[in-house]
Scaffold this active site. Sequence first.
Site, PDB file in Angstrom:
ATOM      1  N   LYS A  94      -8.766   7.259 -18.993  1.00 55.38           N
ATOM      2  CA  LYS A  94      -9.116   7.813 -20.296  1.00 55.38           C
ATOM      3  C   LYS A  94      -7.875   7.844 -21.206  1.00 55.38           C
ATOM      4  O   LYS A  94      -7.396   6.805 -21.581  1.00 55.38           O
ATOM      5  CB  LYS A  94      -9.741   9.200 -20.106  1.00 55.38           C
ATOM      6  CG  LYS A  94     -10.760   9.273 -18.936  1.00 55.38           C
ATOM      7  CD  LYS A  94     -12.026   8.494 -19.167  1.00 55.38           C
ATOM      8  CE  LYS A  94     -12.910   8.355 -17.944  1.00 55.38           C
ATOM      9  NZ  LYS A  94     -13.235   9.568 -17.218  1.00 55.38           N
TER      10      LYS A  94
ATOM     11  N   ASP B  85      -8.251  19.607 -13.574  1.00 51.89           N
ATOM     12  CA  ASP B  85      -8.543  18.254 -14.072  1.00 51.89           C
ATOM     13  C   ASP B  85      -8.157  18.248 -15.550  1.00 51.89           C
ATOM     14  O   ASP B  85      -8.827  18.861 -16.377  1.00 51.89           O
ATOM     15  CB  ASP B  85     -10.033  17.947 -13.871  1.00 51.89           C
ATOM     16  CG  ASP B  85     -10.407  16.542 -14.320  1.00 51.89           C
ATOM     17  OD1 ASP B  85      -9.688  15.971 -15.163  1.00 51.89           O
ATOM     18  OD2 ASP B  85     -11.436  16.024 -13.841  1.00 51.89           O
TER      19      ASP B  85
ATOM     20  N   ARG C  98       0.855  -1.195   0.000  1.00 48.02           N
ATOM     21  CA  ARG C  98       0.000   0.000   0.000  1.00 48.02           C
ATOM     22  C   ARG C  98       0.886   1.238   0.000  1.00 48.02           C
ATOM     23  O   ARG C  98       0.605   2.244  -0.639  1.00 48.02           O
ATOM     24  CB  ARG C  98      -0.948   0.007   1.213  1.00 48.02           C
ATOM     25  CG  ARG C  98      -1.709   1.319   1.326  1.00 48.02           C
ATOM     26  CD  ARG C  98      -2.912   1.336   2.268  1.00 48.02           C
ATOM     27  NE  ARG C  98      -2.848   0.394   3.355  1.00 48.02           N
ATOM     28  CZ  ARG C  98      -2.103   0.539   4.447  1.00 48.02           C
ATOM     29  NH1 ARG C  98      -1.361   1.608   4.622  1.00 48.02           N
ATOM     30  NH2 ARG C  98      -2.109  -0.397   5.381  1.00 48.02           N
TER      31      ARG C  98
HETATM   32  C1  LIG Z   1     -13.725   9.945 -15.924  1.00 48.11           C
HETATM   33  C2  LIG Z   1     -13.410  11.275 -15.375  1.00 48.11           C
HETATM   34  C3  LIG Z   1     -13.139  11.452 -14.004  1.00 48.11           C
HETATM   35  C4  LIG Z   1     -13.248  10.320 -13.005  1.00 48.11           C
HETATM   36  O1  LIG Z   1     -12.293   9.340 -13.210  1.00 48.11           O
HETATM   37  P1  LIG Z   1     -12.501   7.782 -12.859  1.00 48.11           P
HETATM   38  O2  LIG Z   1     -11.219   7.172 -13.296  1.00 48.11           O
HETATM   39  O3  LIG Z   1     -13.696   7.320 -13.627  1.00 48.11           O
HETATM   40  O4  LIG Z   1     -12.738   7.711 -11.382  1.00 48.11           O
HETATM   41  C5  LIG Z   1     -12.809  12.726 -13.567  1.00 48.11           C
HETATM   42  N1  LIG Z   1     -12.757  13.777 -14.419  1.00 48.11           N
HETATM   43  C6  LIG Z   1     -13.006  13.642 -15.735  1.00 48.11           C
HETATM   44  C7  LIG Z   1     -12.930  14.846 -16.620  1.00 48.11           C
HETATM   45  C8  LIG Z   1     -13.351  12.397 -16.261  1.00 48.11           C
HETATM   46  O5  LIG Z   1     -13.621  12.289 -17.573  1.00 48.11           O
END
Ligand SMILES: *Cc1c(COP(=O)(O)O)cnc(C)c1O
Length: 379
Positions: free
Chosen positions: A195, A170, A46
């Site tokens: 993504k 983000d 961890r």
């Molecule tokens: C998918 C996504 C998230 C969340 O990520 P996960 O890996 O699904 O927890 C946060 N911000 C954006 C812009 C996303 O497309």
Amino acid sequence: MKFGTKTIHAGIEPDPTTGAVMTPIYQTSTYAQEAPGKHKGYEYARTQNPTRNVLQQNLAALEEGNYGICFSSGLAAMDTILKMLEPGDEIISANDLYGGSYRLMARVYQKFGIKSHYVDMNRPEDILAKVNDKTRLFWVETPTNPMLNIIDISQVCALAKERGILTCVDNTFASPFLQAPLTMGADLVLHSATKYLGGHSDAVHGAVVVRDEKLAEQLYFLQNAAGAVPGPQDCFLILRGIKTLHLRMERACQNAAAIAAFLQEHPKIAKVHYPGLPSHPGHELAKTQMRYFGAMLSFELVEDSYDAAEKVLRNTQLFTLAESLGGVESLIGHPASMTHASIPREERLKVGLTDSLIRLSVGIEDVEDLIEDLDAALA
Ligand SMILES: *Cc1c(COP(=O)(O)O)cnc(C)c1O
């Protein structure tokens, strides 16, 4: 080192014990100690894992930061950032936000006494109207989902810095190949590596990158203390995905630009939202802060109804009807009934998210085939 070289080499050395060129998957939960407390820097998985460490170093380099901290998902990464706050602290966030990020702020952290305000972040006066002495964090997402608005990262970060407020960007939609928020003044960069970083729709993973040592210490502490860590196999998959990030992004962005141009001329399309189009309100800003305009786009039909959208969504062959984005394969989705279904219709319409709005995550297939597929579905 330039970006494409970094994706393959930054933080990555042949494995010290065997010489393996590709970072091994260290599938272990614990490590042998020579004497009590005497070990090779690894005690329990961890806390530290060699596969994860390599990925963390690689991500730090890609985002022009000093420290990468990896998590089991993008939202686990965000959750860890929010755990740095105290009850009574406040967040100012973009109003056109990934649904899961909104849910975490509004439905989880609100009840622990951390309040979030949602504003149009391109209007400094709207941001400043919500700033007070409890404001600790600005939360920015750009390009936004699914309207593809562009927020001026440098402008928001400057407002924050003058007031001792942290900014997190983000960077999921752009990926570090297109946009480097830390170079524009951001303190933290967040990724859903699920993504574009992973890029093959085969792993769920998240990451934060920072420059500041004190911030990194807090995040490593929380990574271990709360424990939302990724497994070594997923770290391996993300590392492997990153090696082609620049190639995939180049192709996907080219494809998206061609598709946006095709859709814009189509008689059944009322409006195309793509920052690469000169008619997009964020086009000039995107040129200054992004390398290319991204591979996400959305469009509205002339016949603005759920039924009209459904006909298109049911009739593509190559574009798969699915949530998520950023993989090699092209996806099509309907925000009003899928990703943004939890937002009341009036709220949706306020930000322009109409009943017929369709979102595309453009992949790296041959663009002629993708256009033919959309053309047939629209017919
Ligand atoms: C998918 C996504 C998230 C969340 O990520 P996960 O890996 O699904 O927890 C946060 N911000 C954006 C812009 C996303 O497309």
